[in-house]
Design a protein around this motif. Structure first.
Motif, PDB file in Angstrom:
ATOM      1  N   GLY A 442       0.808  -1.211   0.000  1.00 34.45           N
ATOM      2  CA  GLY A 442       0.000   0.000   0.000  1.00 34.45           C
ATOM      3  C   GLY A 442       0.840   1.258   0.000  1.00 34.45           C
ATOM      4  N   ASP A 446       0.582   5.046  -2.157  1.00 32.47           N
ATOM      5  CA  ASP A 446       0.148   6.234  -1.423  1.00 32.47           C
ATOM      6  C   ASP A 446       0.436   7.527  -2.176  1.00 32.47           C
ATOM      7  N   ARG A 480      -2.874  -1.298   4.418  1.00 38.90           N
ATOM      8  CA  ARG A 480      -3.098   0.136   4.444  1.00 38.90           C
ATOM      9  C   ARG A 480      -2.519   0.750   3.181  1.00 38.90           C
ATOM     10  N   ILE A 481      -3.063   1.887   2.793  1.00 47.14           N
ATOM     11  CA  ILE A 481      -2.430   2.728   1.787  1.00 47.14           C
ATOM     12  C   ILE A 481      -1.920   3.933   2.556  1.00 47.14           C
ATOM     13  N   GLY A 491       2.075   1.010   5.595  1.00 46.15           N
ATOM     14  CA  GLY A 491       1.737   0.556   4.261  1.00 46.15           C
ATOM     15  C   GLY A 491       2.658  -0.505   3.722  1.00 46.15           C
TER      16      GLY A 491
END
Length: 594
Positions: A442, A446, A480-481, A491
């Motif tokens: 991720g 981002d 997660r990003i 991430g």
């Protein structure tokens, strides 16, 4: 003195009575939860801070509040600067502050049921270096002075049907057992509440906004398990559902049971377990292997039943959002609380809604510049023409968890607002349309969302996306990003098909306005002709109009315009049939092509 000054004074008196020179107060519970039951809101009780992440440290003559960039404004509004200094994470942290401020020879208390082992070890060493001591307390001193502290919830457990879960509890426990055999371990500790809920196909109502029950569990290499939960919460239906493979114990018996695992090899997740668990196992003579909770990744990778439930719940939630957005546009005399109350009322017309997935962020004008703002009677402001209204909200439905943010114009927005909204939209589209090789983290995506803002010298102080559960936590790991370092790090997990994440870039101008556009997306395989790698991309799950009044069309590329028009057409196709004639007509106008 304010009520919070009185409480701080009372805590200091209690610390002196317990022979302590200081104490650390995290915002969590015995399960390292993000959202906690009312009984565990010690930080809010002591300081007045109502954010969802933070901590405090108290010494005899000074005290400090620690929050990250999401709460820079909120902490100053809610916590008295006369009593507390404001500390910004990650520039500093509790351990560093204690190193600088605790006097030599000080005894600093901590509750071992509220901190991770690595924090305890690091802080203990730092204090030792300056001839001070970190001391585990048997009884939390805040509880001694919090006279009206709520009891833990006594709500009954709820069976989560297999038609929504997609797998039986026995199947999940056997998968953990197989993993334990591979690791050469006898048992795994499950301390995270969403892990326990997922493993046993149980839900609860012990924590606001997250359908979990207060419990601990041990899963063994033979596929059986011990579940530690208050007996009054266990119904006959739950007993039948769990069957003979799950032994039930009172929650209070958990620590004693850990003491009986001497000679066993036990897997403990250092990120999701408190120090007290490891200390009890070490004292018993168990061998601890530090491994990630074996249910975390399977829980994050949704199965077909969970994905189907998410798609269905998102469409129902989208219909509620459309009705709300139309109401906002057509109603005068609104304020933040009236708006959020109306949205909740519309959502609650759906009988499958069990709760909100978090306390709605209903923020107008300058209040929206605080990403995690929470409106109160004191902070509530009326809508006025010429600014923006941001509503970040979601629902916990029996078949899925939703999270959506929309920012809408109230009156005529400024050109600056429209330009920055458009850049946020461009970042949102960049994530939604991303195609990436299998194994991509991720953190590698981002910057896609930030580039349009960076090009104008702008940014936002939060991650771009978080994982989302299946009728579970609205903030679910490990995916997660987000940047790979700093306050919003996390991430680093490879994205896999079946994971659900939010896509929510934003922009915040202190004192003036805030912008965020958030949809949920599902990671899916993508076919590209001639590709020599397995590729992934995103399927959009959230459907509600994006305010066209805030878009500078000339800033959008042809591809971005096509994305928005196609998205709005899909909103009409999916949500239109769920609406009455007037609401549908409004939706069609709101989603007209650029």
């Amino acid at each position: 003195m304010s009520i919070y000054s009185d409480r701080l004074a009372a805590l200091r008196q209690q610390l002196a009575a317990q022979g302590l020179d200081g104490f650390v107060v995290p915002l969590t519970d015995e399960h390292m939860s993000e959202y906690v039951g009312s009984y565990a809101h010690r930080l809010a009780w002591l300081t007045g801070f109502e954010g969802s992440a933070g901590s405090a440290a108290v010494l005899a003559d000074k005290a400090a509040m620690f929050t990250d960039g999401r709460y820079t404004l909120q902490v100053r509004q809610q916590v008295d600067a006369a009593d507390w200094s404001y500390q910004s994470v990650p520039e500093t942290n509790v351990t560093d502050w204690l190193k600088a401020e605790a006097p030599a020879g000080a005894r600093i208390g901590y509750d071992p049921w509220l901190h991770r082992k690595d924090w305890v070890e690091r802080t203990r060493q730092v204090l030792k270096d300056k001839n001070a001591e970190l001391v585990a307390v048997e009884a939390n001193p805040i509880d001694a002075v919090w006279s009206d502290r709520p009891d833990r919830s006594k709500a009954a457990l709820i069976v989560h049907p297999e038609r929504f879960a997609g797998r039986s509890s026995a199947d999940k426990r056997q998968a953990v057992a197989d993993w334990l055999s591979e690791q050469g371990a006898d048992a795994a500790v499950l301390a995270a509440l969403d892990s326990i809920a997922w493993t046993f196909n149980l839900r609860g109502s012990d924590v606001s906004n997250t359908p979990v029950a207060l419990a601990f569990a041990l899963v063994h290499s033979d596929g059986t398990a011990d579940l530690f939960v208050e007996g009054e919460k266990v119904t006959a239906e739950v007993r039948q559902h769990l069957g003979n493979g799950v032994r039930l114990h009172e929650r209070a018996a958990f620590e004693a049971m850990l003491g009986e695992l001497g000679g066993k090899t036990v897997a403990v997740d250092p990120e999701r377990s408190v120090a007290a668990i490891s200390e009890a196992l070490e004292k018993a003579g168990a061998k601890i292997i530090a491994l990630r909770d074996p249910t975390v990744l399977p829980r994050a990778i949704k199965n077909e039943a969970e994905i189907a439930g998410q798609r269905a719940s998102q469409e129902r939630d989208g219909a509620a959002m459309v009705r709300f957005l139309k109401w906002v546009e057509q109603t005068d005399g609104l304020d933040e609380l009236k708006a959020s109350d109306r949205l909740e009322a519309i959502r609650r017309e759906d009988p499958t809604l069990k709760d909100l997935s978090f306390s709605s962020i209903s923020a107008f004008g300058g209040n929206a510049a605080s990403p995690h703002y929470h409106s109160t009677e004191k902070s509530n402001v009326p809508f006025r023409p010429g600014s923006l209204y941001l509503i970040d909200s979601g629902g916990q439905y029996e078949d899925g968890t939703t999270d959506i943010t929309r920012t809408v114009a109230v009156g005529e927005p400024s050109e600056e607002m429209r330009e920055r909204f458009t850049r946020v939209l461009q970042g949102h589209i960049a994530i939604d349309t991303a195609i990436f090789p299998k194994g991509t983290r991720g953190g590698q995506l981002d910057s896609f969302a930030r580039r349009p803002l960076w090009e104008a010298g702008l940014d936002y102080a939060h991650g771009t996306g978080h994982g989302v559960g299946s009728f579970l936590s609205v903030h679910e790991g490990p995916q997660r990003i987000a940047p790979t370092g700093g306050a919003y790090a996390g991430g680093d997990e490879p994205l896999q098909a079946g994971m659900i994440l939010s896509n929510e870039p934003g922009y915040y101008k202190e004192g003036e306005y805030g912008i965020r556009i958030e949809n949920l997306v599902l990671v899916v395989p993508v076919e590209v002709a001639g590709a020599d790698k397995e590729l992934l991309g995103f399927e959009t799950l959230t459907f509600a109009p994006i305010d066209r009044r805030l878009i500078m069309v000339d800033l959008l590329s042809p591809r971005e315009r096509t994305w928005l028009n196609d998205y709005h057409a899909e909103v009409v196709r999916r949500i239109g049939p769920r609406l009455g004639a007037e609401d549908k007509a409004w939706l069609e106008e709101a989603c007209a092509p650029l």
